[in-house]
Design a protein around this motif. Structure first.
Motif, PDB file in Angstrom:
ATOM      1  N   GLU A   1       1.406  -8.511   3.218  1.00 17.01           N
ATOM      2  CA  GLU A   1       0.500  -7.422   3.554  1.00 17.01           C
ATOM      3  C   GLU A   1      -0.921  -7.769   3.124  1.00 17.01           C
ATOM      4  N   ARG A   2      -1.029  -8.348   1.954  1.00 17.00           N
ATOM      5  CA  ARG A   2      -2.339  -8.646   1.379  1.00 17.00           C
ATOM      6  C   ARG A   2      -3.116  -9.683   2.177  1.00 17.00           C
TER       7      ARG A   2
ATOM      8  N   MET B   1      -5.455  -8.287   4.735  1.00 13.06           N
ATOM      9  CA  MET B   1      -6.558  -7.447   4.260  1.00 13.06           C
ATOM     10  C   MET B   1      -7.864  -8.233   4.195  1.00 13.06           C
ATOM     11  N   SER B   2      -8.959  -7.508   4.360  1.00 10.54           N
ATOM     12  CA  SER B   2     -10.277  -8.102   4.120  1.00 10.54           C
ATOM     13  C   SER B   2     -10.479  -8.206   2.613  1.00 10.54           C
ATOM     14  N   GLU B   3     -11.518  -8.920   2.200  1.00  9.93           N
ATOM     15  CA  GLU B   3     -11.787  -9.028   0.757  1.00  9.93           C
ATOM     16  C   GLU B   3     -12.051  -7.672   0.135  1.00  9.93           C
ATOM     17  N   ALA B   4     -12.762  -6.829   0.855  1.00 13.81           N
ATOM     18  CA  ALA B   4     -13.045  -5.479   0.343  1.00 13.81           C
ATOM     19  C   ALA B   4     -11.757  -4.677   0.182  1.00 13.81           C
ATOM     20  N   GLU B   5     -10.853  -4.791   1.157  1.00 12.20           N
ATOM     21  CA  GLU B   5      -9.577  -4.077   1.077  1.00 12.20           C
ATOM     22  C   GLU B   5      -8.730  -4.598  -0.082  1.00 12.20           C
TER      23      GLU B   5
ATOM     24  N   VAL C   1      -9.993  -2.995  -3.287  1.00  5.50           N
ATOM     25  CA  VAL C   1      -9.530  -1.610  -3.408  1.00  5.50           C
ATOM     26  C   VAL C   1      -8.053  -1.587  -3.799  1.00  5.50           C
ATOM     27  N   PHE C   2      -7.267  -2.452  -3.176  1.00  3.71           N
ATOM     28  CA  PHE C   2      -5.827  -2.508  -3.476  1.00  3.71           C
ATOM     29  C   PHE C   2      -5.585  -2.905  -4.932  1.00  3.71           C
TER      30      PHE C   2
ATOM     31  N   ASN D   1       0.806  -1.223   0.000  1.00  7.64           N
ATOM     32  CA  ASN D   1       0.000   0.000   0.000  1.00  7.64           C
ATOM     33  C   ASN D   1       0.838   1.271   0.000  1.00  7.64           C
TER      34      ASN D   1
ATOM     35  N   ARG E   1      -6.185  -0.048  -7.151  1.00  8.58           N
ATOM     36  CA  ARG E   1      -5.079   0.914  -7.092  1.00  8.58           C
ATOM     37  C   ARG E   1      -3.895   0.424  -7.929  1.00  8.58           C
TER      38      ARG E   1
END
Length: 127
Positions: free
Chosen positions: A52-53, A56-60, A63-64, A12, A67
């Motif tokens: 890092e991934r 993360m939640s599925e939603a995050e 978004v990633f 991120n 990006r």
């Protein structure tokens, strides 16, 4: 690129830094070429930061990924020629970054990898 502990993995913060730098350089009319190279021996870019991934939640993750797509689109649309100087591994998103550039120059070091094998096997690309 110089993230030795993560083999230049696209996390991120790193993606934000790249996006900000591209936006600044896009406005600078004196930029005649943009060179992507690694300060980490033996690796160009290890792709997405899977350590890092996995936090993360599925939603995050969604978004990633958006990006990352935006980053690749910004590189592809950059007004000056872009060059990937690849002297080491370019895996997953790292290979996508290189492919987004206008020109790729590869050294004699390790190669390229596009598959999802690391993700599917549970092996992290970042160590």
């Amino acid at each position: 690129m110089n993230r030795p502990s993560a083999r230049n993995a696209l996390g991120n913060v790193f993606v934000s830094e790249l996006l900000e730098t591209l936006a600044q350089l896009r406005e600078d009319r004196q930029v005649r070429v943009l060179l992507f190279r690694s300060g980490v021996k033996g690796v160009f870019c290890a792709g997405a930061d899977l350590k890092e991934r996995e936090q993360m939640s599925e939603a995050e993750v969604g978004v990633f990924v958006q990006r990352l797509r935006g980053l690749m689109n910004d590189i592809a649309a950059f007004p000056a020629p872009t060059i990937a100087a690849m002297d080491g591994f370019a895996l997953g998103g790292g290979l996508e970054l290189a492919l987004a550039c206008d020109l790729r120059v590869a050294g004699t070091g390790p190669g390229l990898g596009a598959g999802g094998g690391a993700r599917e096997s549970g092996v992290s690309e970042t160590g």
